[in-house]
Scaffold this active site. Structure first.
Site, short mmCIF file in Angstrom:
data_model
loop_
_atom_site.label_atom_id
_atom_site.label_comp_id
_atom_site.label_asym_id
_atom_site.label_seq_id
_atom_site.Cartn_x
_atom_site.Cartn_y
_atom_site.Cartn_z
N THR A 99 0.80 -1.23 0.00
CA THR A 99 0.00 0.00 0.00
C THR A 99 0.83 1.28 0.00
O THR A 99 1.93 1.32 0.57
CB THR A 99 -0.91 0.01 1.26
N GLU A 133 0.19 3.62 1.83
CA GLU A 133 0.29 4.03 3.24
C GLU A 133 1.71 3.81 3.76
O GLU A 133 2.10 4.42 4.76
CB GLU A 133 -0.69 3.24 4.10
N TYR A 139 -1.73 0.25 11.01
CA TYR A 139 -2.03 -0.43 9.73
C TYR A 139 -0.78 -0.43 8.84
O TYR A 139 -0.36 -1.47 8.33
CB TYR A 139 -3.18 0.29 9.02
N LYS A 183 1.65 -3.50 7.47
CA LYS A 183 1.85 -3.72 6.04
C LYS A 183 3.34 -3.63 5.66
O LYS A 183 3.78 -4.22 4.68
CB LYS A 183 1.04 -2.72 5.23
P1 NAP Z 1 -11.62 -4.49 2.09
O1 NAP Z 1 -12.77 -4.13 1.21
O2 NAP Z 1 -11.58 -3.97 3.47
O3 NAP Z 1 -11.53 -6.09 2.13
C1 NAP Z 1 -10.72 -6.74 3.07
C2 NAP Z 1 -10.95 -8.25 2.95
O4 NAP Z 1 -10.15 -8.94 3.91
C3 NAP Z 1 -12.41 -8.68 3.23
O5 NAP Z 1 -12.73 -9.72 2.33
C4 NAP Z 1 -12.32 -9.22 4.65
O6 NAP Z 1 -13.32 -10.14 4.98
C5 NAP Z 1 -10.96 -9.90 4.58
N1 NAP Z 1 -10.41 -10.22 5.89
C6 NAP Z 1 -10.21 -9.38 6.93
N2 NAP Z 1 -9.69 -10.04 7.98
C7 NAP Z 1 -9.56 -11.34 7.60
C8 NAP Z 1 -9.08 -12.52 8.23
N3 NAP Z 1 -8.64 -12.50 9.49
N4 NAP Z 1 -9.08 -13.66 7.53
C9 NAP Z 1 -9.54 -13.70 6.26
N5 NAP Z 1 -10.01 -12.63 5.60
C10 NAP Z 1 -10.01 -11.46 6.26
O7 NAP Z 1 -10.24 -4.07 1.39
P2 NAP Z 1 -9.95 -3.69 -0.15
O8 NAP Z 1 -10.16 -2.22 -0.33
O9 NAP Z 1 -10.60 -4.65 -1.04
O10 NAP Z 1 -8.37 -3.89 -0.19
C11 NAP Z 1 -7.81 -5.16 -0.48
C12 NAP Z 1 -6.40 -5.21 0.06
O11 NAP Z 1 -5.60 -4.18 -0.54
C13 NAP Z 1 -6.26 -5.01 1.56
O12 NAP Z 1 -5.20 -5.82 2.00
C14 NAP Z 1 -5.89 -3.53 1.69
O13 NAP Z 1 -5.17 -3.32 2.89
C15 NAP Z 1 -5.03 -3.36 0.46
N6 NAP Z 1 -5.00 -2.02 -0.15
C16 NAP Z 1 -6.18 -1.40 -0.46
C17 NAP Z 1 -6.14 -0.18 -1.09
C18 NAP Z 1 -7.41 0.55 -1.47
O14 NAP Z 1 -7.32 1.75 -1.76
N7 NAP Z 1 -8.53 -0.12 -1.53
C19 NAP Z 1 -4.90 0.41 -1.42
C20 NAP Z 1 -3.73 -0.28 -1.10
C21 NAP Z 1 -3.79 -1.49 -0.48
P3 NAP Z 1 -14.77 -9.66 5.55
O15 NAP Z 1 -15.59 -9.34 4.33
O16 NAP Z 1 -15.22 -10.84 6.30
O17 NAP Z 1 -14.53 -8.45 6.40
N1 GDD Z 2 -12.47 7.21 6.54
C1 GDD Z 2 -12.58 8.54 6.70
N2 GDD Z 2 -13.73 9.06 7.25
N3 GDD Z 2 -11.55 9.31 6.33
C2 GDD Z 2 -11.68 10.66 6.47
C3 GDD Z 2 -12.82 11.24 7.00
C4 GDD Z 2 -13.89 10.42 7.42
O1 GDD Z 2 -14.93 10.86 7.91
N4 GDD Z 2 -12.65 12.59 6.99
C5 GDD Z 2 -11.45 12.83 6.48
N5 GDD Z 2 -10.84 11.65 6.16
C6 GDD Z 2 -9.48 11.52 5.60
C7 GDD Z 2 -8.58 10.57 6.39
O2 GDD Z 2 -8.08 11.24 7.55
C8 GDD Z 2 -7.52 10.26 5.34
O3 GDD Z 2 -6.54 11.25 5.32
C9 GDD Z 2 -8.29 10.31 4.02
O4 GDD Z 2 -9.56 10.93 4.32
C10 GDD Z 2 -8.55 8.96 3.37
O5 GDD Z 2 -9.11 8.09 4.34
P1 GDD Z 2 -9.65 6.63 3.96
O6 GDD Z 2 -10.60 6.70 2.83
O7 GDD Z 2 -10.10 6.00 5.22
O8 GDD Z 2 -8.38 5.90 3.35
P2 GDD Z 2 -6.84 5.84 3.75
O9 GDD Z 2 -6.10 6.67 2.75
O10 GDD Z 2 -6.61 6.11 5.18
O11 GDD Z 2 -6.53 4.29 3.52
C11 GDD Z 2 -7.00 3.61 2.34
O12 GDD Z 2 -6.03 3.69 1.32
C12 GDD Z 2 -4.80 3.00 1.62
C13 GDD Z 2 -3.87 3.23 0.42
O13 GDD Z 2 -3.22 4.45 0.53
C14 GDD Z 2 -7.34 2.17 2.72
O14 GDD Z 2 -7.98 1.55 1.63
C15 GDD Z 2 -6.07 1.39 3.04
O15 GDD Z 2 -6.41 0.01 3.22
C16 GDD Z 2 -5.09 1.54 1.87
O16 GDD Z 2 -3.90 0.85 2.13
#
Ligand code: NAP
Ligand code: GDD
Length: 345
Positions: free
Chosen positions: A127, A129, A151, A155
Site C-alpha cells: 500500500t 500508506e 495499519y 503492512k
Molecule cells: P476491504 O474491502 O476492506 O476487504 C478486506 C478483505 O479482507 C475482506 O474480504 C475481509 O473479509 C478480509 N479479511 C479481513 N480479515 C480477515 C481474516 N482475518 N481472515 C480472512 N479474511 C479477512 O479491502 P480492499 O479495499 O478490497 O483492499 C484489499 C487489500 O488491498 C487489503 O489488504 C488492503 O489493505 C489493500 N489495499 C487497499 C487499497 C485501497 O485503496 N482499496 C490500497 C492499497 C492497499 P470480511 O468481508 O469478512 O470483512
Molecule cells: N475514513 C474517513 N472518514 N476518512 C476521512 C474522514 C472520514 O470521515 N474525513 C477525512 N478523512 C481523511 C482521512 O483522515 C484520510 O486522510 C483520508 O480521508 C482517506 O481516508 P480513507 O478513505 O479511510 O483511506 P486511507 O487513505 O486512510 O486508507 C485507504 O487507502 C490506503 C492506500 O493508501 C485504505 O484503503 C487502506 O487500506 C489503503 O492501504
C-alpha cells in the site's frame, strides 16, 4: 486450467479480481472467514458460477491456510485479506498486526509447508500508506517508507516478508504498492464512499449534514476495477518484482466533496478558516450547512499527501489508469443516488 486463490475475496478488490479471473477462465478459490452473519454480499452473483469455490479459513489461523492451499495447489495466490481501515488500526493495533503482518507470513509458510515455493506465484496487497510522511514527491518503488499508523506498520512487515521470501527461497512473490482505489464496491466507512453515500442522502433529504475529519489530506484516487488488472499483470511476469499502481494525480478530501455535490448539480461554498474545526460547507442555493467537521474523526497521526509515480508499471507491465478523478466521482455518485432512491442505503 489455471487455478487462483484469493484471500479477501469478499472485499472491494476481491469482487473485481474475481470478476476478472473468472472472465479469463481461471478456477477461482475464495478464502472466506467465518462471521455470524453472511459476509458474501459483494460476490453474491458469482457464488453459483461453476468456476468459483469457497473455502472457510482465516488469516489468523495457520492450519486452515495450510489445508486450503493443500486442497487447491493454486498457480497464483492474491493476498488481499486485511484489517484495511487505517483509523480502526489505531484502536486495534495488535489485531491489525496479526492479520496484516503475521497473516501474510502464515500464508507464505503454508506455501512452503506444501512444497509449493517453486510453483505458486504470490501477490501481496501492499500500500501507498507505507510512504506515510512522504520522503519524496511523487512516490515510486525506490521512495523510502515512513509508516504513520499501526495499519501501515503491519503492512511494512508484510512488504519485507514478501521481499525476504523472494530472496531467501527464490519464491515468485510480488508487492503491488497500490495507491487508493475506489469504486461503487468500496466499504461505506472509507472517505470516498462515505462522501458519495452521504451526499446522495443529503440530495434525497435523508440526511442533513455530513460530518467529516481532515479535509486537507490529499490522495491519489483511482478506479479499483483497473487496479486488479495490474495485480494480475504482475503475476504474469517471468521475474517477480514490486510495482506502484497510481494515477499520478492528487486531490484533497475537500475537493472530493465539492466534486460529489457538483456531480448532482449542487454548488457548495466553503466558509470558515480553511483546515480549522470551524470550517463548513453551505449549499449556495439554500444557504443550509451541508458539511461540518467532527474532531473525533481526526487521526492521531495523518498521511498528508500521496501521489504516485507508476512509470515502472507503465513500462514493464503496459498498465496505465484510464478513469479520471471526475469520472470516478460521477460513477460512484450515480450508483449511490440509485441505491438511496431504492432504499438500499
Ligand atoms: P476491504 O474491502 O476492506 O476487504 C478486506 C478483505 O479482507 C475482506 O474480504 C475481509 O473479509 C478480509 N479479511 C479481513 N480479515 C480477515 C481474516 N482475518 N481472515 C480472512 N479474511 C479477512 O479491502 P480492499 O479495499 O478490497 O483492499 C484489499 C487489500 O488491498 C487489503 O489488504 C488492503 O489493505 C489493500 N489495499 C487497499 C487499497 C485501497 O485503496 N482499496 C490500497 C492499497 C492497499 P470480511 O468481508 O469478512 O470483512
Ligand atoms: N475514513 C474517513 N472518514 N476518512 C476521512 C474522514 C472520514 O470521515 N474525513 C477525512 N478523512 C481523511 C482521512 O483522515 C484520510 O486522510 C483520508 O480521508 C482517506 O481516508 P480513507 O478513505 O479511510 O483511506 P486511507 O487513505 O486512510 O486508507 C485507504 O487507502 C490506503 C492506500 O493508501 C485504505 O484503503 C487502506 O487500506 C489503503 O492501504
Amino acid at each position: 486450467m489455471k487455478k487462483a486463490m484469493i484471500t479477501g475475496i469478499t472485499g472491494q478488490d476481491g469482487y473485481y479480481l474475481t470478476e476478472l479471473l473468472l472472465a479469463k477462465g481461471y478456477e477461482v478459490t475464495g478464502i472466506v472467514r467465518r462471521t455470524s452473519t453472511p459476509n458474501t454480499s459483494r460476490i453474491e452473483n458469482f457464488l453459483s458460477h461453476p468456476g468459483l469455490k469457497i473455502i472457510e479459513a482465516d488469516l489468523c489461523d495457520s492450519s486452515s491456510l495450510h489445508k486450503a492451499i493443500s486442497l487447491v495447489k493454486p498457480h497464483e495466490i492474491y493476498n488481499l485479506a486485511a484489517m484495511s481501515h487505517v483509523a480502526t488500526s489505531f484502536f486495534q493495533p495488535e489485531y491489525s498486526a496479526d492479520v496484516n503482518g503475521v497473516g501474510t507470513v502464515r500464508l507464505l509458510e503454508a506455501l512452503r509447508s506444501n512444497n509449493l515455493e517453486g510453483f505458486t506465484k504470490f501477490y501481496q496487497a501492499s500500500t501507498s500508506e507505507l510512504y506515510g510522511k512522504v520522503q519524496a514527491i511523487p512516490q515510486n518503488e525506490k521512495t523510502p517508507f515512513y509508516p504513520r499508523s499501526p495499519y501501515a506498520i503491519s503492512k511494512l512487515y508484510a512488504y519485507w516478508a514478501v521481499v525476504n521470501y523472494r530472496e531467501a527461497y527464490g519464491m515468485f512473490t510480488s508487492n503491488g504498492i497500490l495507491f487508493n482505489h475506489e469504486s461503487p464496491m468500496r466499504g461505506l466507512n472509507f472517505v470516498t464512499r462515505k462522501i458519495t453515500s452521504s451526499v446522495a442522502k443529503v440530495k434525497q433529504n435523508k440526511m442533513s449534514v455530513l460530518k467529516m475529519g481532515n479535509l486537507d489530506a490529499k490522495r491519489d484516487w483511482g478506479y479499483a476495477k483497473e487496479y486488479v488488472e495490474g495485480m494480475w499483470m504482475m503475476l504474469q511476469q517471468n521475474i517477480a518484482e514490486d510495482f506502484v499502481l497510481a494515477t499520478g494525480e492528487t486531490h484533497s478530501v475537500r475537493e472530493f466533496i465539492t466534486e460529489a455535490f457538483r456531480a448532482i448539480d449542487i454548488d457548495i461554498e466553503w466558509r470558515g478558516k480553511t483546515g480549522s474545526l470551524e470550517e463548513k460547507a453551505f449549499c449556495t442555493k439554500s444557504g443550509k450547512v451541508v458539511v461540518e467537521i467532527s474532531p473525533e474523526l481526526m487521526r492521531p497521526a495523518e498521511v498528508d499527501l500521496l501521489i504516485g509515480d507508476y512509470s515502472k508499471a507503465r513500462t514493464k507491465l503496459g498498465w496505465a489508469p484510464k478513469t479520471k478523478f471526475s469520472e470516478l466521482v460521477n460513477l460512484m455518485m450515480e450508483n449511490d443516488m440509485r441505491l438511496v432512491a431504492e432504499g438500499k442505503l
